[in-house]
Design an enzyme around this catalytic site. Structure first.
Site, PDB file in Angstrom:
ATOM      1  N   GLY A 494      35.280  50.351  43.967  1.00 34.88           N
ATOM      2  CA  GLY A 494      35.821  49.274  44.780  1.00 34.88           C
ATOM      3  C   GLY A 494      35.748  47.985  44.008  1.00 34.88           C
ATOM      4  O   GLY A 494      35.321  47.966  42.853  1.00 34.88           O
ATOM      5  N   GLY A 495      36.169  46.918  44.658  1.00 37.13           N
ATOM      6  CA  GLY A 495      36.183  45.633  43.989  1.00 37.13           C
ATOM      7  C   GLY A 495      34.792  45.148  43.633  1.00 37.13           C
ATOM      8  O   GLY A 495      34.610  44.397  42.693  1.00 37.13           O
ATOM      9  N   SER A 498      31.014  50.341  41.749  1.00 35.76           N
ATOM     10  CA  SER A 498      31.236  51.753  42.017  1.00 35.76           C
ATOM     11  C   SER A 498      30.232  52.264  43.045  1.00 35.76           C
ATOM     12  O   SER A 498      29.141  51.717  43.187  1.00 35.76           O
ATOM     13  CB  SER A 498      31.082  52.550  40.739  1.00 35.76           C
ATOM     14  OG  SER A 498      31.999  52.079  39.789  1.00 35.76           O
ATOM     15  N   ASP A 608      37.914  41.641  53.897  1.00 40.60           N
ATOM     16  CA  ASP A 608      38.552  42.675  53.072  1.00 40.60           C
ATOM     17  C   ASP A 608      38.821  43.938  53.889  1.00 40.60           C
ATOM     18  O   ASP A 608      38.469  45.039  53.479  1.00 40.60           O
ATOM     19  CB  ASP A 608      37.653  42.970  51.866  1.00 40.60           C
ATOM     20  CG  ASP A 608      38.391  43.715  50.752  1.00 40.60           C
ATOM     21  OD1 ASP A 608      39.636  43.743  50.786  1.00 40.60           O
ATOM     22  OD2 ASP A 608      37.726  44.272  49.861  1.00 40.60           O
TER      23      ASP A 608
END
Ligand SMILES: *[C@@H]1O[C@H](CO)[C@@H](O)[C@H](O)[C@H]1NC(C)=O
Ligand SMILES: *[C@@H]1O[C@H](CO)[C@@H](O)[C@H](O)[C@H]1NC(C)=O
Ligand SMILES: *[C@@H]1O[C@H](CO)[C@@H](O)[C@H](O)[C@H]1NC(C)=O
Ligand SMILES: *[C@@H]1O[C@H](CO)[C@@H](O)[C@H](O)[C@H]1NC(C)=O
Ligand SMILES: *[C@@H]1O[C@H](CO)[C@@H](O)[C@H](O)[C@H]1NC(C)=O
Ligand SMILES: *[C@@H]1O[C@H](CO)[C@@H](O)[C@H](O)[C@H]1NC(C)=O
Ligand SMILES: *[C@@H]1O[C@H](CO)[C@@H](O)[C@H](O)[C@H]1NC(C)=O
Ligand SMILES: *[C@@H]1O[C@H](CO)[C@@H](O)[C@H](O)[C@H]1NC(C)=O
Ligand SMILES: *[C@@H]1O[C@H](CO)[C@@H](O)[C@H](O)[C@H]1NC(C)=O
Ligand SMILES: *[C@@H]1O[C@H](CO)[C@@H](O)[C@H](O)[C@H]1NC(C)=O
Ligand SMILES: *[C@@H]1O[C@H](CO)[C@@H](O)[C@H](O)[C@H]1NC(C)=O
Ligand SMILES: *[C@@H]1O[C@H](CO)[C@@H](O)[C@H](O)[C@H]1NC(C)=O
Length: 816
Positions: A494-495, A498, A608
């Protein structure tokens, strides 16, 4: 001799001083008899832009004349004069008006290295730097006699108000050309130009190979870019007159700094400067995945979409130029570590096969392999039903590829480069097999012993480190390393870093998130984490513990056996989520978010929301994950958020315009996601039969008003659904994505509507989606946002800013 030198030196200093006085720092123009060199700069009248010598590289002495943003803390030249020919000594190089009236650049040897090269019909010219970022060469006394504009002679940046033109007289298309690498402005390999026949823009590699098309202009948008939308901020148009064709765009917001670039990555990107985070946000780009850029990783390079770094070299190869790779220029590709001597193949599965393979008619796989071995220049083969071989360079290979055209490639390598267990079908295979078997048996013995010892140690460790903070366990790094088998089983990237699977000694499965690029101190981290740890709700992912050691920051969550929503919803899986499951997921997610927004001590904005962040437990109960990270990540957040692939489609417009973010930004993202839950595909995907202007939310808003909601439903459901729920979900989604946040419902209200406790009115089409074409004439749109369009559901929704909405109301129909 020495004396002479000193005198000369003083003379130079004096001259420089004189020049400095001649051009004071506030100047915005160069006229005849004036020069610019060294540290001297021009600044546009309102101070938006600066012109002067710059360099992007610390090590070299390569200077360029360029224009950059004065108010942006990073150096981002929007235009460069001498792109390919730097000067090495900026104090001896001069920008001036020449005898013939053109603006010219002379280097340290007084060689003429760049010129505006215009036909001048005036005795006296002046070059003026404007607040739109354009340097204009014009007559000194008549400002409408313009000979040249930098904005019409762009480098890699297409500024608002600029245009990339196809000249019908000459038949030549202007080009926007990427930099060579992140430090070198010389023309690179990727360019954008207009295809006048197709009425579209093309992206080309090395001026020849087209790898992306915007799709033709249909009068409103480019058909391959359904998410294009005019708004009160963005305006654009395609102009086709007898002399030329071009597309032009404007940004109607003086506080916003926006640019469009042909990036070194081969993608075109729209970026906005966000002052709060001091970062550029990439809110739009094409092609939407980096691996679609042809030859991005060069020969023998491999592209992957699973990692931060798109390019890597194939096994047995390394970059031709490490320096170029470090500067994001991968075009040089990779070279063999060892020259080919003996013939082995390394099997790569799940790859997108390279282009330009040749088909051979052979009997079977062995013959295919032989065919490759018998030719010295054969580098790989692939055998499925047919035999394909590749000679020479391998180009456009993509790794970890999951589409249906994925294949298995046999890459020809030196035996020394092969992993020992993977050696395939050699003559020595059997012997090797025996040896490997024996070694493996030994290894197993040792491993078993080791595990026994290690288990004891580990259980000790874990009891030793149960430093509990509230309900959270503080883990030691070494412990998490063991629990996750040294971070070997990756669940996803992900942003924020990991995520790895691990199993606690009591056999509880956990997910460990390794945060990347977090610069926060330990104390602050602990404070934030313990806040997150106190938040518990059935629809929120539960934080179990954390680890904070040296620079490592990790979060430990419950493991969710069903993974994330995107995997079930958007990828082709055998198991299709039923409508009732989907509805429960939508409702549960809304409840989780409502809790975050309204029930926590401090309101938490998630920032998000997207299917990747909705996890599903074994009975498909949704758990919102990653909440609280926005605050935890602080300034890094907007960078992460906006450079993360696949996030942009969910971002509310206020992210782009830089106004403060409220919980309504989550509501917007939730609405976008709700559309995807209904349709079972990404909003930005083309809706085939709906034609080009088919950004899904736009189609959905229209169908909703037409009363044809069921046609929006995921076809995989086979019509099995509850129509009333679909309509309700659609209305909610449409309300959630209103441009003006005052019109979006709160998450609490969304819950009530989905529960059926509150009724909901027909929403207005969000203004930014109101792009419609000829055949829509019979449909009546709510094109101005009068008060009748506020949701009459609950006073909480619309108790504010009527003024704000009316100021931005604007009909978007245009006549060409
Ligand atoms: C520029 O300099 C020349 C010679 O020094 C002079 O004749 C001319 O008038 C000057 N032009 C201007 C615009 O100052
Ligand atoms: C140049 O310096 C900046 C900051 O001083 C640094 O971040 C960057 O990596 C350096 N670049 C090179 C090529 O050394
Ligand atoms: C200047 O323009 C002429 C004709 O307009 C062209 O032939 C020449 O190549 C141009 N030179 C440069 C340096 O662009
Ligand atoms: C340029 O100057 C000459 C005389 O110095 C004059 O005859 C001519 O008209 C001028 N041209 C323009 C375009 O001003
Ligand atoms: C421009 O105007 C100035 C003063 O108004 C005058 O001195 C000069 O000769 C003019 N230049 C030309 C080329 O007409
Ligand atoms: C300025 O130039 C424009 C275009 O060349 C011309 O139409 C106009 O008459 C000029 N104005 C003056 C005051 O010379
Ligand atoms: C097209 O190119 C010709 C020749 O360079 C030029 O004279 C003309 O002004 C150009 N047309 C446009 C619309 O830019
Ligand atoms: C790009 O094309 C030119 C010829 O148009 C060729 O000489 C050059 O080698 C090409 N560049 C690469 C990287 O292949
Ligand atoms: C530009 O924005 C302002 C408000 O921000 C609005 O009043 C105006 O109509 C907009 N203009 C255009 C051309 O969209
Ligand atoms: C530059 O300044 C002008 C006027 O002050 C403003 O209207 C404009 O939007 C600014 N442009 C940019 C790109 O910042
Ligand atoms: C490239 O970057 C790596 C890691 O940052 C560094 O170790 C290496 O020295 C760099 N190579 C060159 C040639 O700059
Ligand atoms: C294999 O080759 C045959 C004949 O050349 C062709 O018709 C067929 O489509 C090929 N199959 C695949 C999977 O490429």
């Amino acid at each position: 001799m020495a004396l002479r030198n000193t005198t000369f030196h003083y003379l130079l200093l004096f001259l420089q001083l004189c020049l400095t006085i001649c051009i004071s720092s506030a100047l915005n123009s160069i006229s005849t008899n004036q020069t610019l060199s060294g540290e001297q700069q021009l600044t546009s009248e309102a101070g938006n832009f600066t012109l002067g010598f710059f360099t992007k590289s610390n090590s070299s002495s390569k200077f360029y004349i360029g224009i950059w943003y004065s108010r942006v803390s990073k150096l981002n030249p929007v235009w460069v004069a001498n792109r390919a020919i730097p000067v090495s000594d900026k104090s001896k190089s001069v920008l001036q008006i020449s005898q013939d009236g053109n603006l010219i650049l002379l280097n340290q040897d007084k060689s003429h290295i760049w010129s505006t090269n215009a036909t001048i019909s005036s005795n006296s010219t002046v070059a003026v730097l404007g607040d739109d970022g354009s340097l204009v060469l014009r007559d000194e006394n008549n400002s409408s006699k313009v000979f040249w504009r930098s904005i019409e002679d762009p480098a890699d940046t297409w500024l608002p108000g600029g245009k990339i033109v196809f000249n019908k007289t000459t038949g030549v298309s202007q080009k926007l050309i990427s930099w060579k690498n992140s430090e070198n402005p010389a023309p690179g390999l990727f360019s954008l130009e207009l295809d006048p026949v197709g009425r579209q823009y093309l992206l080309k590699w090395n001026g020849t190979e087209t790898y992306y098309k915007t799709g033709s202009w249909n009068g409103e948008i480019f058909s391959g870019v359904p998410e294009m939308r005019k708004s009160y901020i963005y305006d654009f148009n395609y102009v086709d007159d007898p002399q030329q064709s071009y597309f032009i765009y404007y940004v109607n917001d003086s506080s916003m700094i926006s640019r469009f670039i042909m990036d070194v990555s081969g993608q075109i990107k729209m970026l906005n400067w966000i002052d709060i985070s001091q970062e550029w946000i990439e809110f739009w780009f094409k092609p939407s995945t980096p691996c679609e850029v042809t030859r991005l990783c060069g020969a023998f390079g491999s592209c992957t979409e699973q990692a931060d770094q798109s390019c890597s070299c194939l096994r047995g190869f390394s970059p031709n130029s490490e320096e170029d790779w470090n500067l994001s220029d991968h075009s040089g590709g990779c070279k063999r570590n060892i020259q080919l001597q003996c013939n082995k193949f390394f099997q790569m599965s799940s790859v997108k096969l390279p282009v330009n393979g040749q088909s051979l008619q052979v009997g079977g796989e062995d013959e295919c392999e032989l065919a490759c071995l018998s030719n010295c220049s054969c580098t790989a083969y692939s055998y499925s039903t047919n035999c394909t071989v590749w000679y020479g360079e391998l180009i456009n290979l993509q790794d970890q590829y999951s589409e249906s055209d994925a294949g298995t490639l046999q890459l020809r390598l030196n035996a020394a480069e092969l992993p020992s267990s993977n050696s395939k079908k050699g003559t020595k295979g059997i012997i090797l097999g025996v040896v490997v078997g024996a070694v493996a048996a030994c290894l197993v013995c040792v491993t078993v012993l080791w595990i026994l010892i290690w288990r004891r140690k580990r259980s000790k460790l874990i009891t030793a480190s149960k430093l509990v903070e509230g309900t959270l366990t503080a883990f030691r790094y070494i412990e998490l390393q063991r629990i996750t088998k040294n971070f070997s089983e990756k669940l996803g990237v992900g942003g924020f870093g990991s995520v790895f699977k691990g199993v606690l000694p009591d056999s509880t499965a956990i997910a460990v998130k390794k945060l990347a690029g977090l610069s926060q101190g330990e104390k602050q981290f602990r404070t934030e984490v313990s806040t997150i740890g106190t938040i518990q709700h059935v629809n929120l992912a539960r934080l179990r513990g954390f680890c904070s050691e040296d620079s490592e920051r990790l979060l430990v969550y419950d493991y969710m056996p069903n993974g994330s929503l995107d995997a079930h919803l958007l990828h082709n899986t055998s198991h299709v989520l039923s409508w009732s499951t989907r509805y429960q997921i939508a409702l549960g997610t809304a409840r989780g978010l409502a809790y975050l927004h309204e029930k926590c001590r401090d309101c938490i904005i998630h920032c998000d929301i997207k299917p990747e962040n909705i996890l599903l437990d074994d009975s498909f109960v949704p758990k919102v994950s990653d909440f609280g990270l926005a605050k935890l990540m602080g300034r890094d957040f907007s960078r992460v958020l906006t450079t993360m692939r696949g996030t942009r489609g969910y971002l509310a417009p206020e992210w782009i315009s830089g106004v403060p973010i409220t919980p309504k930004a989550d509501v917007y993202s939730y609405g976008m996601m709700l559309f995807e839950i209904i349709s079972g595909r990404r909003n930005t995907e083309q809706v085939e039969k709906e034609g080009p202007a088919a950004f899904f939310p736009r189609v959905a808003a229209r169908k909703l008003i037409e009363g044809e909601v069921l046609s929006l439903l995921d076809p995989r459901l086979g019509g099995e659904t509850n129509e009333e729920e679909v309509i309700r979900a659609c209305k909610v989604a449409c309300w959630c994505i209103q441009d003006d946040e005052a019109f979006r419902p709160t998450m609490g209200l969304v819950v009530q509507i989905l529960e059926g406790v509150q009724e909901v009115n027909m929403p207005a089409i969000p203004r930014s989606l109101e792009v419609f074409s000829e055949d829509d004439k019979n449909i009546v749109f709510f094109s101005d946002s009068s008060s009748s369009h506020t949701p009459q559901m609950n006073s909480a929704t619309s108790n504010s800013s009527q003024t704000k909405s009316t100021s931005s109301a604007r009909s978007l129909t245009r006549e060409e």
